[in-house]
Design an enzyme around this catalytic site. Structure first.
Site, PDB file in Angstrom:
ATOM      1  N   LYS A  22       0.927  -1.296  -0.063  1.00  0.00           N
ATOM      2  CA  LYS A  22      -0.171  -0.085  -0.003  1.00  0.00           C
ATOM      3  C   LYS A  22       0.952   1.210  -0.052  1.00  0.00           C
ATOM      4  O   LYS A  22       0.635   2.250  -0.757  1.00  0.00           O
ATOM      5  CB  LYS A  22      -0.948   0.006   1.072  1.00  0.00           C
ATOM      6  CG  LYS A  22      -1.389   1.298   1.489  1.00  0.00           C
ATOM      7  CD  LYS A  22      -2.470   1.227   2.759  1.00  0.00           C
ATOM      8  CE  LYS A  22      -1.827   1.618   4.199  1.00  0.00           C
ATOM      9  NZ  LYS A  22      -1.542   2.892   4.220  1.00  0.00           N
ATOM     10  N   ARG A 397      -8.504  -0.700   4.511  1.00  0.00           N
ATOM     11  CA  ARG A 397      -7.788   0.376   3.736  1.00  0.00           C
ATOM     12  C   ARG A 397      -6.373  -0.161   3.480  1.00  0.00           C
ATOM     13  O   ARG A 397      -5.782   0.060   2.332  1.00  0.00           O
ATOM     14  CB  ARG A 397      -7.567   1.491   4.890  1.00  0.00           C
ATOM     15  CG  ARG A 397      -8.743   2.229   5.253  1.00  0.00           C
ATOM     16  CD  ARG A 397      -8.645   3.591   6.169  1.00  0.00           C
ATOM     17  NE  ARG A 397      -7.441   4.437   5.507  1.00  0.00           N
ATOM     18  CZ  ARG A 397      -6.997   5.432   5.846  1.00  0.00           C
ATOM     19  NH1 ARG A 397      -7.473   5.859   6.846  1.00  0.00           N
ATOM     20  NH2 ARG A 397      -6.053   6.163   4.968  1.00  0.00           N
TER      21      ARG A 397
HETATM   22  C1  EPZ Z   1       4.057   6.852   6.527  1.00  0.00           C
HETATM   23  O1  EPZ Z   1       3.383   7.935   6.852  1.00  0.00           O
HETATM   24  C2  EPZ Z   1       3.134   5.798   6.238  1.00  0.00           C
HETATM   25  N1  EPZ Z   1       2.215   6.117   5.236  1.00  0.00           N
HETATM   26  C3  EPZ Z   1       2.741   5.372   7.814  1.00  0.00           C
HETATM   27  O2  EPZ Z   1       1.993   4.192   7.340  1.00  0.00           O
HETATM   28  C4  EPZ Z   1       3.777   5.246   8.663  1.00  0.00           C
HETATM   29  O3  EPZ Z   1       3.463   4.760   9.786  1.00  0.00           O
HETATM   30  C5  EPZ Z   1       4.890   6.559   8.499  1.00  0.00           C
HETATM   31  O4  EPZ Z   1       5.207   6.665   7.277  1.00  0.00           O
HETATM   32  C6  EPZ Z   1       5.967   6.224   9.412  1.00  0.00           C
HETATM   33  O5  EPZ Z   1       6.655   5.052   8.961  1.00  0.00           O
HETATM   34  C7  EPZ Z   1       2.298   6.460   4.006  1.00  0.00           C
HETATM   35  O6  EPZ Z   1       3.521   5.833   3.506  1.00  0.00           O
HETATM   36  C8  EPZ Z   1       1.098   6.260   3.242  1.00  0.00           C
HETATM   37  P1  EPZ Z   1       6.167  10.216   8.522  1.00  0.00           P
HETATM   38  P2  EPZ Z   1       3.830   9.597   7.149  1.00  0.00           P
HETATM   39  O7  EPZ Z   1       5.847  11.751   7.683  1.00  0.00           O
HETATM   40  O8  EPZ Z   1       4.845   9.816   5.719  1.00  0.00           O
HETATM   41  C9  EPZ Z   1       6.290  13.848  11.965  1.00  0.00           C
HETATM   42  C10 EPZ Z   1       0.073   2.799   7.654  1.00  0.00           C
HETATM   43  O9  EPZ Z   1      -0.105   2.370   8.634  1.00  0.00           O
HETATM   44  N2  EPZ Z   1       6.334  14.613  10.888  1.00  0.00           N
HETATM   45  O10 EPZ Z   1       7.254   9.509   8.257  1.00  0.00           O
HETATM   46  O11 EPZ Z   1       2.725  10.524   7.360  1.00  0.00           O
HETATM   47  C11 EPZ Z   1       5.130  12.998  12.177  1.00  0.00           C
HETATM   48  O12 EPZ Z   1       4.458  13.487  12.947  1.00  0.00           O
HETATM   49  C12 EPZ Z   1       0.587   4.133   7.598  1.00  0.00           C
HETATM   50  O13 EPZ Z   1       0.298   2.330   6.626  1.00  0.00           O
HETATM   51  C13 EPZ Z   1       6.358  16.079  11.140  1.00  0.00           C
HETATM   52  O14 EPZ Z   1       6.553  16.587  12.208  1.00  0.00           O
HETATM   53  O15 EPZ Z   1       4.691   9.809   8.249  1.00  0.00           O
HETATM   54  C14 EPZ Z   1       5.615  11.727  12.618  1.00  0.00           C
HETATM   55  O16 EPZ Z   1       5.762  11.828  14.018  1.00  0.00           O
HETATM   56  C15 EPZ Z   1       0.129   4.895   9.146  1.00  0.00           C
HETATM   57  N3  EPZ Z   1       6.485  16.782  10.089  1.00  0.00           N
HETATM   58  C16 EPZ Z   1       6.935  11.566  12.200  1.00  0.00           C
HETATM   59  O17 EPZ Z   1       7.392  12.781  11.464  1.00  0.00           O
HETATM   60  C17 EPZ Z   1       6.184  16.551   8.943  1.00  0.00           C
HETATM   61  O18 EPZ Z   1       6.252  17.289   7.720  1.00  0.00           O
HETATM   62  C18 EPZ Z   1       6.998  10.492  11.010  1.00  0.00           C
HETATM   63  O19 EPZ Z   1       6.128  10.676  10.190  1.00  0.00           O
HETATM   64  C19 EPZ Z   1       6.326  15.121   8.474  1.00  0.00           C
HETATM   65  C20 EPZ Z   1       6.224  14.148   9.652  1.00  0.00           C
END
Ligand code: EPZ
Length: 418
Positions: A22, A397
């Site tokens: 996904k 999902r």
């Molecule tokens: C991706 O989400 C995945 N989704 C998530 O999978 C996964 O849990 C996550 O990465 C972590 O591995 C997809 O790839 C579609 P991040 P993403 O940006 O990109 C903070 C699932 O279950 N952050 O790596 O949204 C954020 O709050 C889903 O399949 C900022 O602060 O996660 C988090 O604490 C759930 N500012 C950390 O970084 C930003 O601009 C990592 O988030 C971006 C992120």
């Protein structure tokens, strides 16, 4: 709404085939916005989120089709480079259209995703990256409005490893003028898969999957031609946890064990045995798993998307496990539900102490987010008696027909209307 009724206690045995990832498919679908023409992507899983992303591309004026794992998209006649709140609020990965739209059309109007069950999930790193490449960004009534006549290559440092942040800026940089260096990039296999797809479109990318990535902008890209999405490593890990929790013996086909080193190591410590055979990866669960502790980390650390499933396994382990969630601020929604099944879990901030019990007992429980739903499946399959898992739209999902796959492994599971 639909629910799953599971009667647990049976060791699951047999073969399961892993679907396409996904979290690789979603960014690869948005990469089709970078080049006009007809794109074809294969091994695309049949999921609600994939359908939502297809509807979003359709909303912009693209044409999309999906049949038996093959997704076809024609993005030659896009007319509205925007992602409306109604769509973004159901799937935050919609934010992945931002980089491609600004790169190709010089403008984009994308709704801020808003928080979700597992955390606030801001996108400040996405915005900072685009601004550093010369985009003018304003926030108007919940929307990000981005404009750029021509994005320029530059050096960008991410304050934290962000998966979709890295993907968004990588896609934008493929059509920028000059070279972009991304530092502290996310290293997930899904980021590498997106890069490999972009390279097949003519992009010049070096180092994807490492923490420093170099992208040299080109004038244009060609449509995706039959790019096959990697297998889903989190689905793979989920079936490993199921084998471990039910004392099962499962051959997992079409998976990449090298995408799950940290998970396999921890599951081996818990007593699971792994055997790479010609048919696939054979996973044998122990009579009773051993307790083990984890801290979730960006790749190649233990993935946060496997934390809930691992916790479900540890609820019946011999001993006490300490589980620290370091990525998201609220990713213990499954704990209350697991407690309803007799789990002994105490939480202190981002850390959970799981004291293993002999047996869980089936109960009605509620899915709250995608991976929490998966942990309830793991628990229900090893619990004594019947469990009802409600709101399984969360599950659909990210898991392709999981109840069919479980039935094929001998599970007593029924999908019924609530
Ligand atoms: C991706 O989400 C995945 N989704 C998530 O999978 C996964 O849990 C996550 O990465 C972590 O591995 C997809 O790839 C579609 P991040 P993403 O940006 O990109 C903070 C699932 O279950 N952050 O790596 O949204 C954020 O709050 C889903 O399949 C900022 O602060 O996660 C988090 O604490 C759930 N500012 C950390 O970084 C930003 O601009 C990592 O988030 C971006 C992120």
């Amino acid at each position: 709404m639909e629910q799953l009724i599971i009667r647990g206690g049976k060791p699951l045995k047999g073969e399961v085939t892993i679907s396409g990832s996904k979290n690789a498919a979603l960014p690869i679908i948005t990469a089709s916005l970078l080049a006009p023409g007809v794109h074809q992507i294969t091994n695309v899983p049949e999921l609600r989120d994939v359908a939502t992303m297809g509807r979003l591309i359709g909303h912009m004026g693209g044409l999309t089709g999906y049949r038996e794992g093959i997704m076809t998209l024609d993005t030659g006649r896009l007319r509205t480079p925007e992602a409306p709140y109604e769509m973004v609020k159901t799937m935050r990965a919609s934010v992945l259209v931002l980089g491609p739209l600004v790169a190709r059309f010089g403008k984009a109007r994308v709704s801020l995703p808003g928080g979700c069950a597992i955390g606030g999930r801001p996108i400040d790193q996405h915005i900072k990256g685009l601004e550093k490449m010369g985009a003018k960004i304003t926030l108007e009534s919940g929307y990000v409005i981005a404009r750029a006549r021509q994005l320029k290559g530059t050096k960008i440092y991410f304050d934290m490893a962000t998966v979709t942040g890295t993907e968004n800026i990588m896609m934008a940089a493929t059509l920028a003028k000059g070279t972009t260096i991304l530092e502290n990039s996310a290293r997930e296999p899904e980021v590498k898969d997106l890069a490999d797809c972009l390279i097949s479109m003519g992009a010049k990318i070096k180092g994807a999957g490492e923490s420093v990535v170099e992208i040299t902008g080109v004038d244009s890209l060609i449509p995706i031609a039959n790019y096959s999405v990697i297998p889903d490593r989190i689905e793979t890990g989920t079936f490993m946890a199921i084998a471990g929790a039910t004392g099962g013996d499962i051959v997992i086909k079409n998976c990449r064990i090298n995408h799950l080193d940290a998970v396999v190591m921890k599951l081996k410590d818990a007593g699971l045995r792994f055997d790479e055979t010609k048919k696939g990866l054979r996973v044998i669960g122990p009579k009773r798993p051993q307790a083990g502790s984890i801290t979730t980390l960006p790749y190649p650390g233990f993935p946060t998307d496997m934390q809930a499933q691992f916790m479900a396994l540890m609820t019946i382990a011999g001993g006490t496990s300490i589980i620290h969630e370091s990525i998201f601020e609220n990713r213990f929604m499954h704990v209350a539900e697991l407690r309803r099944m007799g789990a002994d879990i105490s939480i202190d901030g981002g850390t959970a102490a799981v004291k293993g019990v002999e047996r869980l007992t089936g109960a009605p429980v509620m899915a709250t987010d995608l991976r929490a739903s998966a942990s309830l499946i793991v628990a229900a399959l090893c619990a004594k008696g019947e469990s009802t898992i409600q709101r399984i739209y969360h599950l659909d999902r990210g898991y392709e027909r999981i109840d069919d796959k479980l039935r094929k492994l001998g599970a007593d599971v029924k999908r019924v209307m609530e």
